[in-house]
Motif scaffolding. Sequence first.
Motif, PDB file in Angstrom:
ATOM      1  N   HIS A  35      10.465  16.371  46.110  1.00 21.40           N
ATOM      2  CA  HIS A  35       9.648  16.223  46.911  1.00 21.40           C
ATOM      3  C   HIS A  35       8.332  16.895  47.541  1.00 21.40           C
ATOM      4  CE1 HIS A  35      14.379  16.124  49.008  1.00 21.40           C
ATOM      5  NE2 HIS A  35      13.806  15.249  48.793  1.00 21.40           N
ATOM      6  N   PRO A  36       8.181  17.870  47.012  1.00 20.60           N
ATOM      7  CA  PRO A  36       6.536  17.830  47.149  1.00 20.60           C
ATOM      8  C   PRO A  36       5.703  17.217  46.225  1.00 20.60           C
ATOM      9  CG  PRO A  36       8.018  19.693  46.838  1.00 20.60           C
ATOM     10  CD  PRO A  36       8.667  19.044  46.898  1.00 20.60           C
ATOM     11  N   LEU A  37       5.927  16.787  45.068  1.00 14.87           N
ATOM     12  CA  LEU A  37       4.978  15.533  44.894  1.00 14.87           C
ATOM     13  C   LEU A  37       5.026  14.124  45.645  1.00 14.87           C
ATOM     14  CD1 LEU A  37       5.932  16.312  40.964  1.00 14.87           C
ATOM     15  CD2 LEU A  37       3.989  16.663  41.664  1.00 14.87           C
ATOM     16  N   LEU A  38       6.140  13.905  45.473  1.00 13.94           N
ATOM     17  CA  LEU A  38       6.326  12.752  46.271  1.00 13.94           C
ATOM     18  C   LEU A  38       5.209  12.746  47.673  1.00 13.94           C
ATOM     19  CD1 LEU A  38      10.357  11.106  46.568  1.00 13.94           C
ATOM     20  CD2 LEU A  38       7.874  10.662  45.795  1.00 13.94           C
ATOM     21  N   PHE A  39       5.765  13.798  48.244  1.00 15.47           N
ATOM     22  CA  PHE A  39       4.533  13.785  49.441  1.00 15.47           C
ATOM     23  C   PHE A  39       3.599  14.534  49.779  1.00 15.47           C
ATOM     24  CE2 PHE A  39       9.494  14.759  51.561  1.00 15.47           C
ATOM     25  CZ  PHE A  39       9.204  13.920  51.562  1.00 15.47           C
TER      26      PHE A  39
ATOM     27  N   ILE B 246     -15.597   2.554  28.403  1.00 14.20           N
ATOM     28  CA  ILE B 246     -16.781   3.429  28.276  1.00 14.20           C
ATOM     29  C   ILE B 246     -17.768   2.324  27.688  1.00 14.20           C
ATOM     30  CG2 ILE B 246     -18.031   4.704  27.203  1.00 14.20           C
ATOM     31  CD1 ILE B 246     -15.195   6.742  27.847  1.00 14.20           C
ATOM     32  N   PRO B 247     -18.906   1.921  27.733  1.00 14.57           N
ATOM     33  CA  PRO B 247     -19.869   0.851  26.961  1.00 14.57           C
ATOM     34  C   PRO B 247     -19.850   1.101  25.329  1.00 14.57           C
ATOM     35  CG  PRO B 247     -20.471   1.097  29.369  1.00 14.57           C
ATOM     36  CD  PRO B 247     -19.480   2.212  28.724  1.00 14.57           C
ATOM     37  N   GLY B 248     -19.073   0.275  24.380  1.00 10.70           N
ATOM     38  CA  GLY B 248     -19.853   0.176  23.048  1.00 10.70           C
ATOM     39  C   GLY B 248     -18.742   0.742  22.602  1.00 10.70           C
ATOM     40  N   GLU B 249     -17.151   1.431  23.184  1.00  8.36           N
ATOM     41  CA  GLU B 249     -16.617   2.226  22.932  1.00  8.36           C
ATOM     42  C   GLU B 249     -14.580   1.037  23.775  1.00  8.36           C
ATOM     43  OE1 GLU B 249     -15.906   4.224  21.103  1.00  8.36           O
ATOM     44  OE2 GLU B 249     -17.719   5.682  21.720  1.00  8.36           O
ATOM     45  N   HIS B 250     -13.765   1.381  22.511  1.00  6.15           N
ATOM     46  CA  HIS B 250     -12.908   0.588  23.024  1.00  6.15           C
ATOM     47  C   HIS B 250     -12.046   1.507  22.997  1.00  6.15           C
ATOM     48  CE1 HIS B 250     -11.232   1.074  19.006  1.00  6.15           C
ATOM     49  NE2 HIS B 250      -9.876   0.571  19.378  1.00  6.15           N
ATOM     50  N   ALA B 251     -10.455   0.657  23.539  1.00  2.00           N
ATOM     51  CA  ALA B 251      -9.136   1.583  23.505  1.00  2.00           C
ATOM     52  C   ALA B 251      -8.529   1.157  23.689  1.00  2.00           C
ATOM     53  CB  ALA B 251      -9.292   2.113  25.032  1.00  2.00           C
ATOM     54  N   VAL B 252      -7.026   1.400  23.002  1.00  2.89           N
ATOM     55  CA  VAL B 252      -5.675   1.184  23.052  1.00  2.89           C
ATOM     56  C   VAL B 252      -4.738   2.738  24.357  1.00  2.89           C
ATOM     57  CG1 VAL B 252      -3.568   0.749  21.886  1.00  2.89           C
ATOM     58  CG2 VAL B 252      -6.255  -0.376  20.874  1.00  2.89           C
ATOM     59  N   TYR B 253      -3.349   2.037  25.307  1.00  2.00           N
ATOM     60  CA  TYR B 253      -3.450   2.949  25.184  1.00  2.00           C
ATOM     61  C   TYR B 253      -2.012   1.976  26.368  1.00  2.00           C
ATOM     62  CZ  TYR B 253      -4.706   0.935  29.438  1.00  2.00           C
ATOM     63  OH  TYR B 253      -5.308  -0.290  31.156  1.00  2.00           O
ATOM     64  N   TYR B 254      -1.312   3.639  26.768  1.00  2.00           N
ATOM     65  CA  TYR B 254       0.418   3.300  27.052  1.00  2.00           C
ATOM     66  C   TYR B 254      -0.117   4.122  28.760  1.00  2.00           C
ATOM     67  CZ  TYR B 254       2.399   1.882  22.530  1.00  2.00           C
ATOM     68  OH  TYR B 254       2.133   1.172  21.532  1.00  2.00           O
ATOM     69  N   ASN B 255       0.383   3.508  29.738  1.00  3.13           N
ATOM     70  CA  ASN B 255       0.948   3.656  30.661  1.00  3.13           C
ATOM     71  C   ASN B 255       2.620   4.218  30.996  1.00  3.13           C
ATOM     72  OD1 ASN B 255      -1.428   1.854  30.983  1.00  3.13           O
ATOM     73  ND2 ASN B 255      -1.566   3.691  32.630  1.00  3.13           N
ATOM     74  N   VAL B 256       3.263   5.279  31.006  1.00  2.07           N
ATOM     75  CA  VAL B 256       4.424   5.620  31.588  1.00  2.07           C
ATOM     76  C   VAL B 256       4.532   5.803  32.966  1.00  2.07           C
ATOM     77  CG1 VAL B 256       6.367   6.685  30.894  1.00  2.07           C
ATOM     78  CG2 VAL B 256       4.846   6.209  28.901  1.00  2.07           C
ATOM     79  N   LEU B 257       5.744   4.491  33.782  1.00  2.99           N
ATOM     80  CA  LEU B 257       5.958   4.672  34.926  1.00  2.99           C
ATOM     81  C   LEU B 257       6.814   4.965  35.331  1.00  2.99           C
ATOM     82  CD1 LEU B 257       3.466   2.759  34.554  1.00  2.99           C
ATOM     83  CD2 LEU B 257       2.891   2.740  37.169  1.00  2.99           C
ATOM     84  N   PHE B 258       7.112   6.295  37.042  1.00  6.17           N
ATOM     85  CA  PHE B 258       8.327   6.238  36.601  1.00  6.17           C
ATOM     86  C   PHE B 258       9.129   6.663  38.098  1.00  6.17           C
ATOM     87  CE2 PHE B 258       7.101  10.308  34.850  1.00  6.17           C
ATOM     88  CZ  PHE B 258       7.287  11.661  35.629  1.00  6.17           C
ATOM     89  N   HIS B 259       9.947   6.154  39.629  1.00  4.10           N
ATOM     90  CA  HIS B 259       9.840   7.045  40.386  1.00  4.10           C
ATOM     91  C   HIS B 259      10.661   8.090  40.769  1.00  4.10           C
ATOM     92  CE1 HIS B 259       9.944   7.163  45.017  1.00  4.10           C
ATOM     93  NE2 HIS B 259       9.626   6.033  44.737  1.00  4.10           N
ATOM     94  N   LEU B 260      10.245   9.238  41.260  1.00  3.42           N
ATOM     95  CA  LEU B 260      11.186  10.246  41.342  1.00  3.42           C
ATOM     96  C   LEU B 260      12.269  10.131  41.929  1.00  3.42           C
ATOM     97  CD1 LEU B 260       8.059  12.769  42.459  1.00  3.42           C
ATOM     98  CD2 LEU B 260       8.714  12.420  39.559  1.00  3.42           C
ATOM     99  N   ASN B 261      12.438   9.909  42.882  1.00  2.00           N
ATOM    100  CA  ASN B 261      13.567   9.050  43.611  1.00  2.00           C
ATOM    101  C   ASN B 261      15.332   8.912  42.241  1.00  2.00           C
ATOM    102  OD1 ASN B 261      13.107   8.983  46.152  1.00  2.00           O
ATOM    103  ND2 ASN B 261      12.682   7.482  45.905  1.00  2.00           N
ATOM    104  N   PHE B 262      15.152   8.313  40.987  1.00  3.32           N
ATOM    105  CA  PHE B 262      15.649   8.266  39.721  1.00  3.32           C
ATOM    106  C   PHE B 262      16.178  10.455  39.332  1.00  3.32           C
ATOM    107  CE2 PHE B 262      15.865   7.662  35.517  1.00  3.32           C
ATOM    108  CZ  PHE B 262      17.593   6.918  35.328  1.00  3.32           C
ATOM    109  N   LEU B 263      15.014  10.892  39.819  1.00  3.47           N
ATOM    110  CA  LEU B 263      15.837  12.327  39.215  1.00  3.47           C
ATOM    111  C   LEU B 263      16.229  13.039  40.414  1.00  3.47           C
ATOM    112  CD1 LEU B 263      13.038  13.467  37.239  1.00  3.47           C
ATOM    113  CD2 LEU B 263      14.810  11.589  36.202  1.00  3.47           C
TER     114      LEU B 263
END
Length: 302
Positions: free
Chosen positions: A119-123, A87-104
């Motif tokens: 399954h519905p989330l993956l499809f 966003i012009p004039g703004e800054h940001a520090v952020y985290y991305n947390v990624l995981f595959h549902l197959n793991f669960l």
Amino acid sequence: MIQKNPNIGLHQYEKKRHGADQLPFAVYRSKIPQGFTYYPMHWHEEMEILYVEEGMLTLMVNGQKYTAEAGKFYVVSPGMIHAMEEIPGEHAVYYNVLFHLNFLMSKEDEDHLNESLLHPLLFGTKHFQVESFMSKEEKKEVLHTIKSLISYREQQEEEGIGFLVKSDLFRLLHGLRHTLLTSRDPMIAAGQMERMKKVTNWLLENLTEEITLASAAKFAGYSTSYFSKFFRNYTGTSYLHYFTMLKLEKSRKLLEATDLSAMEIGALCGFQNYSYFIRTFKKHYETTPKQYQMRSREKKRV
């Protein structure tokens, strides 16, 4: 063993792996604009949580624009097309947390959690609200879990850490359960997303070409006027701006990673006019390509 899926990079199905087969979970910390000003459309099979630690940025998910603010989290369900921008004039520090549902997922053929949620989330027949509407206490609980997951960022090599990660991921899904939605017209939505993915992949493969709006519309099988609206709905920006940003991000990465001259890199990224490349690069990154390259080399030496 979890099936290896091609992951998505800046604009197509990623080749970067998030985590490992045994622990398909990763946490990234990023800054805008220090790291980049624009992260173009991409998608992946992993579920993603964006947590903004400070500042704000623009988040686009399936054509919907959100102002991602400090202290808040946003959910990107598997397969959703998304992008991030300064966003012009703004800054940001952020985290991305990624995981595959197959793991669960359970290995049992008839598992209620698999059939009703994973399954519905993956499809793509179900998805979570991007910006969750829940009570203050519910949000507090989910934020606590997200921060716990972020804390594992430096511990992923520790023995047994997978037990803690999996436990918190289940806790996260439990906290989000009331924000689960059934996708409207999932077949139509999936068809539109697939078409958009093909277009963005095609643009990536042809960065050196001058691909007009009319040419892109023809490739997508739409009229020029409809494609212009369709593209803006999904990306939140015009076709010309998006294609230019693809070229700029490609050039920025080549400036960091190769010994090619700035002029050579400009040509490789479709900027046949070097003066135009310099002007456009400076407009978005507040420095010239050559200056950016020199700073990148100095950082490597340090």
